[in-house]
Design a protein around this motif. Structure first.
Motif, PDB file in Angstrom:
ATOM      1  N   HIS A 154       0.808  -1.222   0.000  1.00 25.63           N
ATOM      2  CA  HIS A 154       0.000   0.000   0.000  1.00 25.63           C
ATOM      3  C   HIS A 154       0.845   1.278   0.000  1.00 25.63           C
ATOM      4  CE1 HIS A 154       0.992  -0.661   4.168  1.00 25.63           C
ATOM      5  NE2 HIS A 154       0.502   0.517   4.510  1.00 25.63           N
ATOM      6  N   THR A 155       2.128   1.170  -0.335  1.00 21.14           N
ATOM      7  CA  THR A 155       2.982   2.365  -0.348  1.00 21.14           C
ATOM      8  C   THR A 155       2.580   3.295  -1.499  1.00 21.14           C
ATOM      9  OG1 THR A 155       4.774   0.958   0.400  1.00 21.14           O
ATOM     10  CG2 THR A 155       5.394   3.156  -0.402  1.00 21.14           C
ATOM     11  N   ILE A 156       2.371   4.547  -1.160  1.00 24.42           N
ATOM     12  CA  ILE A 156       2.033   5.551  -2.180  1.00 24.42           C
ATOM     13  C   ILE A 156       3.334   6.008  -2.851  1.00 24.42           C
ATOM     14  CG2 ILE A 156       1.162   7.923  -2.448  1.00 24.42           C
ATOM     15  CD1 ILE A 156      -1.104   5.932  -2.066  1.00 24.42           C
TER      16      ILE A 156
ATOM     17  N   CYS B 287       0.890  11.223  -5.793  1.00 16.94           N
ATOM     18  CA  CYS B 287       0.218  11.007  -4.506  1.00 16.94           C
ATOM     19  C   CYS B 287      -0.993  10.112  -4.658  1.00 16.94           C
ATOM     20  CB  CYS B 287      -0.197  12.338  -3.871  1.00 16.94           C
ATOM     21  SG  CYS B 287      -1.736  13.010  -4.514  1.00 16.94           S
ATOM     22  N   SER B 288      -1.400   9.855  -5.911  1.00 15.37           N
ATOM     23  CA  SER B 288      -2.586   9.017  -6.131  1.00 15.37           C
ATOM     24  C   SER B 288      -2.226   7.778  -6.935  1.00 15.37           C
ATOM     25  CB  SER B 288      -3.677   9.812  -6.849  1.00 15.37           C
ATOM     26  OG  SER B 288      -4.059  10.880  -6.041  1.00 15.37           O
ATOM     27  N   THR B 289      -1.004   7.329  -6.763  1.00 14.85           N
ATOM     28  CA  THR B 289      -0.525   6.148  -7.481  1.00 14.85           C
ATOM     29  C   THR B 289       0.226   5.268  -6.485  1.00 14.85           C
ATOM     30  OG1 THR B 289      -0.242   7.524  -9.444  1.00 14.85           O
ATOM     31  CG2 THR B 289       0.911   5.420  -9.446  1.00 14.85           C
TER      32      THR B 289
ATOM     33  N   SER C 133     -10.189   5.410  -6.727  1.00 14.12           N
ATOM     34  CA  SER C 133     -10.008   4.372  -5.703  1.00 14.12           C
ATOM     35  C   SER C 133      -8.833   4.663  -4.780  1.00 14.12           C
ATOM     36  CB  SER C 133      -9.889   2.990  -6.332  1.00 14.12           C
ATOM     37  OG  SER C 133      -8.901   2.972  -7.319  1.00 14.12           O
ATOM     38  N   ILE C 134      -7.722   5.181  -5.305  1.00 14.49           N
ATOM     39  CA  ILE C 134      -6.574   5.440  -4.413  1.00 14.49           C
ATOM     40  C   ILE C 134      -6.901   6.569  -3.415  1.00 14.49           C
ATOM     41  CG2 ILE C 134      -4.107   6.041  -4.272  1.00 14.49           C
ATOM     42  CD1 ILE C 134      -4.440   3.333  -5.554  1.00 14.49           C
ATOM     43  N   PRO C 135      -7.409   7.721  -3.873  1.00 15.65           N
ATOM     44  CA  PRO C 135      -7.797   8.732  -2.875  1.00 15.65           C
ATOM     45  C   PRO C 135      -8.839   8.214  -1.874  1.00 15.65           C
ATOM     46  CG  PRO C 135      -7.701   9.737  -5.045  1.00 15.65           C
ATOM     47  CD  PRO C 135      -7.517   8.257  -5.243  1.00 15.65           C
ATOM     48  N   SER C 136      -9.764   7.362  -2.331  1.00 13.27           N
ATOM     49  CA  SER C 136     -10.774   6.811  -1.397  1.00 13.27           C
ATOM     50  C   SER C 136     -10.115   5.934  -0.347  1.00 13.27           C
ATOM     51  CB  SER C 136     -11.818   5.976  -2.142  1.00 13.27           C
ATOM     52  OG  SER C 136     -12.443   6.741  -3.127  1.00 13.27           O
TER      53      SER C 136
ATOM     54  N   LEU D 202     -12.275   6.002   3.064  1.00 18.84           N
ATOM     55  CA  LEU D 202     -13.663   5.850   2.622  1.00 18.84           C
ATOM     56  C   LEU D 202     -13.915   4.428   2.122  1.00 18.84           C
ATOM     57  CD1 LEU D 202     -14.026   9.186   0.621  1.00 18.84           C
ATOM     58  CD2 LEU D 202     -15.064   8.640   2.825  1.00 18.84           C
ATOM     59  N   ALA D 203     -12.819   3.755   1.780  1.00 17.96           N
ATOM     60  CA  ALA D 203     -12.938   2.368   1.331  1.00 17.96           C
ATOM     61  C   ALA D 203     -11.762   1.584   1.903  1.00 17.96           C
ATOM     62  CB  ALA D 203     -12.906   2.311  -0.186  1.00 17.96           C
TER      63      ALA D 203
END
Lengths: 153, 261
Positions: free
Chosen positions: A20-22, A60-62, B32-35, B40-41
């Motif tokens: 789960h590392t961003i 930050c979203s990957t 999905s990643i921000p959630s 939120l998930a």
């Protein structure tokens, strides 16, 4: 844990990371590449923009595991042999920054723009930079910097 | 962020096999990643479907444009074939989020999430899309069930979306200035026998405005809807726009779409 193999700024890297590392945290905490900034951390502000296989994305979203086997360029990878990238030069020359927090993301986005479009109009620059937010200079000099770089590249 | 196990699926079959009641498929991850980060998930397993070659790509025939589930918004926006067959669809894809979101976000992800303000669901509704999954074909009108709800069953994977090429079409969006999500988005499509006006952003889920669509099917002009009253009682009301304002935007943006056709 997953093992990932990457090329970061031309250097081959192999690391074990929790699933789960961003990616932005991986770059900053695991590789000490702190030029990639984390602003909003919700993919709105664009401070974390880097290139994955030549395309700008928000790190930050990957997930780090998600870019396994990719080539990554961060702001640290733009300068060559101690010479700033023309986009970095242009931001300096045109005063395209004040506090500098958003600048790495702005520069990485703008470099990607010029790959897609050699001589963008003001409007095209503004549209492309929609995902990069600056809270101090306003955008005039940033747009001027991108135009300056376009004339040099 | 809570931990999970990340898997890469080779094909749809493997993706489906890996899925459970506590898993999610990962494509672009732009929602999905921000959630996950926001809590939120939470999932036990994340199944990455980006490496399934069959799920990506654009096919254009005489009557339809079929877009693979993991095809990115940037690819749809810049596709010469899509620009020619359904220009409004390319325009819609080019207006989602920002450049970096368009480099990651996918059509399959957008419709599977069914955000009430997402752009793609309106295109699916207006363009009579058929959603192809690994199990069946679902008509768009039966796919979007409610806020963040679709007809997809657990483990069912969207493979592609087949859009019907209309005679004319246009997409108009009043975007939230920060996220670019639609405060109201209007997808107008004129087909041979009917006009569909699909609205996103206004209610809990995308819908086709039957009254506007009927009026424009009979008479494709602004005058046909000029005096129409929009019932805004079920419309979303938030800090960005009241329900009444959204109702007004529906009509205004439908008119803009007619003009642009």
């Amino acid at each position: 844990m997953q093992k990932i193999n990457l090329e970061v700024n031309g250097k081959k890297i192999s690391k074990e990371v929790p699933d789960h590392t961003i990616l932005s945290n991986f770059l900053r905490d695991h590789l000490n590449l702190t030029g990639t900034h984390v602003g909003c951390d919700t993919s709105q502000c664009g401070a974390c923009v880097i290139h994955v296989d030549g395309k700008s994305i928000k790190s930050c979203s990957t997930l780090a595991v998600d870019v396994n086997n990719s080539k990554i360029t961060t702001i640290e990878g733009l300068a060559k042999n101690g010479e700033m990238h023309p986009m970095q030069e242009a931001f300096k020359k045109m005063h395209g920054l004040q506090c500098g927090f958003c600048t790495p993301g702005m520069v990485m986005s703008a470099v990607d723009l010029l790959k897609n479009k050699k001589n963008p109009t003001d409007q095209e620059i503004r549209k492309w930079l929609e995902g990069n937010i600056c809270r101090c200079t306003g955008y005039q000099n940033i747009v001027a910097a991108v135009k300056e770089a376009a004339s040099k590249l | 962020m809570k931990t999970f196990n990340y898997h890469v699926a080779k094909d749809s079959k493997e993706a489906s096999k890996l899925s459970s009641s506590n898993s999610a498929f990962l494509a672009g991850g732009m929602t999905s990643i921000p959630s996950l980060k926001l809590g939120l998930a939470t999932y036990k397993d994340i199944i990455d479907i980006k490496h399934i070659k069959k799920l990506s790509g654009i096919k254009v025939s005489n009557k339809t444009v079929t877009i693979g589930a993991t095809t990115k918004h940037a690819e749809v926006a810049s596709s010469k074939e899509v620009q020619k067959a359904i220009p409004s669809l390319a325009k819609l894809a080019g207006g989602i989020g920002d450049a970096q979101v368009r480099n990651r976000g996918t059509v399959g992800g957008s419709i599977a999430n069914n955000d009430p303000s997402a752009c793609y669901p309106s295109a699916c509704m207006a363009l009579n899309a058929i959603i192809h999954t690994n199990e069946r074909k679902i008509e768009a009108s039966k796919f979007f069930k409610g806020m963040f709800e679709t007809a997809l069953k657990k483990g069912e994977l969207i493979e592609s979306v087949e859009f019907q090429i209309p005679e004319k079409s246009n997409y108009q969006k009043h975007p939230n200035p920060a996220s670019r999500y639609a405060i109201v988005g209007v997808y107008l499509a004129k087909h041979k026998k009917e006009v569909n006006v699909a609205i996103t952003g206004a209610k809990a889920s995308v819908y086709v405005d039957k009254d506007i669509s009927k009026a424009l099917s009979n008479n494709f002009s602004i005058s046909a809807i000029n005096n129409m009253k929009i019932n805004s009682s079920e419309m979303n009301s938030d800090i960005h726009a009241s329900g009444e304002y959204r109702g007004s935007l529906v009509l205004t943006y439908t008119k803009k779409a007619i003009e642009a056709c």
